[in-house]
Design an enzyme around this catalytic site. Structure first.
Site, PDB file in Angstrom:
ATOM      1  N   ASP A   1      -5.284  -2.077  -2.407  1.00 50.67           N
ATOM      2  CA  ASP A   1      -6.207  -0.784  -3.394  1.00 50.67           C
ATOM      3  C   ASP A   1      -6.722  -1.180  -4.571  1.00 50.67           C
ATOM      4  OD1 ASP A   1      -3.424  -0.982  -4.233  1.00 50.67           O
ATOM      5  OD2 ASP A   1      -3.008   1.007  -3.709  1.00 50.67           O
TER       6      ASP A   1
ATOM      7  N   ASP B   1      -0.306  -0.206  13.388  1.00 56.34           N
ATOM      8  CA  ASP B   1      -0.383  -1.671  13.238  1.00 56.34           C
ATOM      9  C   ASP B   1       0.897  -2.385  13.962  1.00 56.34           C
ATOM     10  OD1 ASP B   1      -2.058  -3.477  12.064  1.00 56.34           O
ATOM     11  OD2 ASP B   1      -0.785  -4.197  10.339  1.00 56.34           O
TER      12      ASP B   1
ATOM     13  N   LYS C   1      -2.165  -4.272   5.421  1.00 56.44           N
ATOM     14  CA  LYS C   1      -2.754  -3.053   5.363  1.00 56.44           C
ATOM     15  C   LYS C   1      -4.246  -3.216   5.081  1.00 56.44           C
ATOM     16  CE  LYS C   1      -2.830   1.260   2.925  1.00 56.44           C
ATOM     17  NZ  LYS C   1      -2.217   2.244   1.656  1.00 56.44           N
TER      18      LYS C   1
ATOM     19  N   ASP D   1      -2.353   7.612   3.592  1.00 51.50           N
ATOM     20  CA  ASP D   1      -1.217   7.314   3.999  1.00 51.50           C
ATOM     21  C   ASP D   1      -0.516   8.080   5.190  1.00 51.50           C
ATOM     22  OD1 ASP D   1      -1.308   4.793   2.717  1.00 51.50           O
ATOM     23  OD2 ASP D   1      -0.130   5.249   0.917  1.00 51.50           O
TER      24      ASP D   1
END
Length: 443
Positions: A326, A27, A165, A189
């Site tokens: 999440d 990112d 994210k 991750d």
């Protein structure tokens, strides 16, 4: 090197190579990360056959070579030398902040790195999709095929919002759909490496079992941490979550997604079980992933304006609106009718890192607390929307997580109250006289 080790550990899964693709999301858009994965692609040509030939269980190179009782095979010293050479080159580049021309061995690598111009910044840069390995065209040292390895950095612009994210994950979903469109997706991750090469087969035992509920959307593995001090003074292992909460939720609609170690059906990100797919799950990608047509489409869906006037982040993909995407996404997926299941094998499927100092622990707790409260007081709060859409017990389970930061208030009070009472010679507990209770004399 941490994310390189993670990628190499999943590239070496005991799984058909032609059905395995690894997408790496950077990112920050750093060419140093891209260089590290160019090195990883070269090393993988020797690491994958080494693991396959010797049936290595620990397929993370750092864990394999750093073990207190490492396995010894005829090629071990040679492969370890290759790994150390790769590590030194990557760390030298990171230390200098630039890539020496001596490290660039292929014309394609030079062209890929040339995209980083003076105007290229972590907050403002075009999308980058670079195919480092292509199945069917790139072979390892023994002539066997290798899995697809693709580097992705989504477009960033100061004029467009960045959804951290969740936004990066949605770009991974779209780019992978244009290139390989696999029906099952693992989210991992960068610091959670694979500890068991059989893990995909364990997940597919649930996802492909015809006797399982067709609404089963994902299989969640627990997060197990290594390198934590003996007493775990900050509670970094989160045992209450993975040993108590998730097995309990497994008897309801299923556990939450823990942000890593979840095997999803791609189908779940495009609507509830009864809806028609917007993107055809069964579509086979007929073109090479390096073809101009595929790469143009991949760069297009990785653009920062692609989601404008679409359902992405609201009804499709990972959901926006919280730092804990999440939990938020898994809650909304269950509200749509999807279910999940908890898989906790004897050998941990993944091993990762956890905060081991106060500064990191407080930063992580702050991010979690803000994100959980964003969910708790949103229009999709588990205590209101969740209880109505899933069930009373499942909604309360999600509510337990989202309102968890509020526990800081009574805990903080209880931490200081005894000391204040002691300084003022006061008692914080009521006195009990013998005449008040028949058993008081035995206290």
């Amino acid at each position: 090197m941490g994310v390189v080790n993670t990628a190499l550990s999943v590239m070496a899964y005991d799984y058909p190579i032609e059905k395995l693709s690894v997408y790496v999301s950077d990112d920050g858009g750093s060419k140093l990360t891209l260089f590290a994965f160019m090195e990883a692609a070269r090393f993988a040509a020797h690491w994958l056959p080494y693991c396959r030939k010797n049936k290595v269980v620990e397929r993370c190179p750092k864990a394999h070579f750093g073990s207190s009782n490492p396995s010894r095979f005829p090629e071990t010293d040679q492969i370890k030398t290759m790994y150390e050479s790769m590590r030194v080159r990557v760390e030298n580049v990171i230390k200098r902040g630039s890539i020496s021309h001596d490290y660039i061995t292929k014309q394609g690598e030079s062209e890929a790195l040339s995209r980083w111009t003076d105007g290229f910044t972590p907050q403002n840069h075009p999308s980058v999709v670079q195919v480092l390995l292509e199945n069917g065209k790139d072979n390892d040292a023994t002539g066997h095929g290798m899995p697809n390895l693709v580097y992705i950095s989504r477009e960033k612009s100061t004029d467009s919002p960045h959804h951290f994210k969740a936004g990066a994950l949605n770009v991974l979903l779209r780019v992978s759909a244009t290139m390989t469109n696999a029906p099952v997706i693992l989210t991992l991750d960068s610091d959670m490496y694979s500890n068991d090469p059989q893990t995909p087969l364990r997940a597919l035992c649930y996802l492909l079992d015809p006797s399982m509920d067709p609404k089963l959307g994902y299989v969640q593995f627990p997060q197990v941490f290594h390198g934590i001090n003996k007493n775990d003074i900050y509670g970094g292992e989160l045992r209450h979550v993975f040993e108590v909460h998730m097995p309990g939720m497994d008897w309801l609609a299923g556990p939450i997604h823990a942000g890593s170690g979840g095997f999803f059906r791609r189908r779940v990100f495009y609507g509830c079980p009864s809806e028609t797919l917007e993107m055809n799950q069964g579509r086979q990608v007929s073109h090479s992933i390096k073809s101009r047509e595929v790469l143009e489409m991949a760069h297009h869906v990785a653009g920062c304006k692609y989601e404008n006037q679409t359902k992405w982040g609201r009804k499709m993909g990972f959901r926006y609106g919280s730092l804990v995407e999440d939990l938020y996404t898994s809650c909304l997926l269950q509200c749509e009718g999807w279910k999940s299941i908890y898989c906790n094998p004897k050998r941990p499927a993944f091993l990762g890192k956890s905060p081991i100092n106060l500064h990191d622990f407080l930063n992580q707790t702050m991010r979690w607390s803000v994100g959980l409260l964003e969910v708790a007081f949103s229009r999709y709060s588990p205590i209101t929307f969740g209880v109505q859409s899933i069930s009373l017990l499942s909604g309360l389970c999600f509510a337990h997580y989202t309102f968890w930061p509020i526990w800081a208030i009574p805990v903080t009070i209880y931490a200081f109250l005894p000391q204040l009472a002691l300084l003022n010679s006061a008692s914080i507990f009521p006195k009990v006289w013998p005449s008040m209770h028949p058993f008081a004399l035995y206290y």
